[in-house]
Design a protein around this motif. Sequence first.
Motif, PDB file in Angstrom:
ATOM      1  N   THR A 102      -6.812  -3.101  -7.169  1.00 21.58           N
ATOM      2  CA  THR A 102      -7.720  -2.139  -6.122  1.00 21.58           C
ATOM      3  C   THR A 102      -6.422  -1.277  -5.235  1.00 21.58           C
ATOM      4  OG1 THR A 102      -7.412  -4.102  -4.530  1.00 21.58           O
ATOM      5  CG2 THR A 102      -9.559  -3.498  -5.876  1.00 21.58           C
ATOM      6  N   ASP A 103      -5.119  -1.747  -5.243  1.00 20.15           N
ATOM      7  CA  ASP A 103      -4.218  -1.151  -4.431  1.00 20.15           C
ATOM      8  C   ASP A 103      -3.807   0.143  -5.168  1.00 20.15           C
ATOM      9  OD1 ASP A 103      -3.842  -3.333  -2.888  1.00 20.15           O
ATOM     10  OD2 ASP A 103      -2.403  -4.302  -3.925  1.00 20.15           O
ATOM     11  N   PHE A 104      -4.070   0.508  -6.192  1.00 14.55           N
ATOM     12  CA  PHE A 104      -3.853   1.621  -7.087  1.00 14.55           C
ATOM     13  C   PHE A 104      -5.155   2.710  -7.326  1.00 14.55           C
ATOM     14  CE2 PHE A 104      -0.717  -1.300  -8.029  1.00 14.55           C
ATOM     15  CZ  PHE A 104       0.555  -0.812  -7.759  1.00 14.55           C
ATOM     16  N   LEU A 105      -6.264   2.471  -6.744  1.00 18.78           N
ATOM     17  CA  LEU A 105      -7.429   3.139  -6.971  1.00 18.78           C
ATOM     18  C   LEU A 105      -7.593   4.615  -7.119  1.00 18.78           C
ATOM     19  CD1 LEU A 105     -10.482   0.748  -5.715  1.00 18.78           C
ATOM     20  CD2 LEU A 105      -9.608   0.861  -8.149  1.00 18.78           C
ATOM     21  N   ASP A 106      -6.818   4.938  -6.029  1.00 18.00           N
ATOM     22  CA  ASP A 106      -6.424   6.524  -5.705  1.00 18.00           C
ATOM     23  C   ASP A 106      -5.878   7.062  -6.928  1.00 18.00           C
ATOM     24  OD1 ASP A 106      -4.223   5.064  -4.823  1.00 18.00           O
ATOM     25  OD2 ASP A 106      -3.947   6.730  -3.340  1.00 18.00           O
ATOM     26  N   GLU A 107      -4.992   6.428  -7.704  1.00 17.38           N
ATOM     27  CA  GLU A 107      -4.120   6.999  -8.571  1.00 17.38           C
ATOM     28  C   GLU A 107      -5.087   6.896 -10.061  1.00 17.38           C
ATOM     29  OE1 GLU A 107       0.048   6.074  -8.947  1.00 17.38           O
ATOM     30  OE2 GLU A 107      -0.155   4.886  -7.127  1.00 17.38           O
ATOM     31  N   GLU A 111      -7.856   7.359 -13.071  1.00 18.98           N
ATOM     32  CA  GLU A 111      -8.953   8.481 -13.113  1.00 18.98           C
ATOM     33  C   GLU A 111     -10.009   8.131 -13.793  1.00 18.98           C
ATOM     34  OE1 GLU A 111      -7.099  10.813 -16.908  1.00 18.98           O
ATOM     35  OE2 GLU A 111      -5.760  11.014 -15.332  1.00 18.98           O
ATOM     36  N   ASP A 112     -11.333   8.863 -13.868  1.00 21.58           N
ATOM     37  CA  ASP A 112     -12.252   8.278 -14.545  1.00 21.58           C
ATOM     38  C   ASP A 112     -12.227   9.094 -15.849  1.00 21.58           C
ATOM     39  OD1 ASP A 112     -13.600   6.944 -12.470  1.00 21.58           O
ATOM     40  OD2 ASP A 112     -14.748   8.909 -11.927  1.00 21.58           O
ATOM     41  N   LYS A 127       1.038  -1.130  -0.044  1.00 19.74           N
ATOM     42  CA  LYS A 127       0.019  -0.127  -0.008  1.00 19.74           C
ATOM     43  C   LYS A 127       0.766   1.277  -0.052  1.00 19.74           C
ATOM     44  CE  LYS A 127      -4.022  -2.034   0.396  1.00 19.74           C
ATOM     45  NZ  LYS A 127      -5.049  -1.814  -0.502  1.00 19.74           N
ATOM     46  N   GLY A 128       0.357   2.355  -0.837  1.00 21.87           N
ATOM     47  CA  GLY A 128       1.426   3.553  -0.785  1.00 21.87           C
ATOM     48  C   GLY A 128       2.300   3.439  -2.014  1.00 21.87           C
ATOM     49  N   LYS A 184       3.603   3.864  -5.569  1.00 18.77           N
ATOM     50  CA  LYS A 184       2.999   4.559  -6.635  1.00 18.77           C
ATOM     51  C   LYS A 184       2.901   3.642  -7.933  1.00 18.77           C
ATOM     52  CE  LYS A 184       2.547   8.725  -5.548  1.00 18.77           C
ATOM     53  NZ  LYS A 184       1.115   9.304  -5.184  1.00 18.77           N
TER      54      LYS A 184
END
Length: 126
Positions: free
Chosen positions: A27-32, A34-35, A4-5, A7
């Motif tokens: 799912t480990d990269f969902l925050d990176e 974009e829609d 996690k964390g 990049k």
Amino acid sequence: MEKKGEKLPEFESVDEEVEFWENHDVTDFLDELEDLDDVEYKQGKDRVVSVRLPQGLVDKLKAYARSQEIPYTTLIRRWIIESFRQNVRTSEGGTEDDRRSLLDYIDHLRKYVDKLEEKIEAGSGE
């Protein structure tokens, strides 16, 4: 599994990206991610083909490919092309023009892999 964390890396090739996603969870990269509103799908010239192989063989292919510092999918693709080339050369079916046309096409496919194939053949013991 991905820590996690960490990049999401920049990929230099499709093979490198395929190798990455085969060993990581999106799912480990969902925050990176974009829609995207407008997505247009364009089919490339290459076609993905699924081949079922025993897990033990896949593990050995991956290990060997790592020793050659290439993605295992690239290794498999190169071996298939080389096998096809050898079979066309020794084939008695079709005309000489058919064989020459196939060999020309195979040469075109292999242009980008010649140096690496020499390393693979030298390391394979065959």
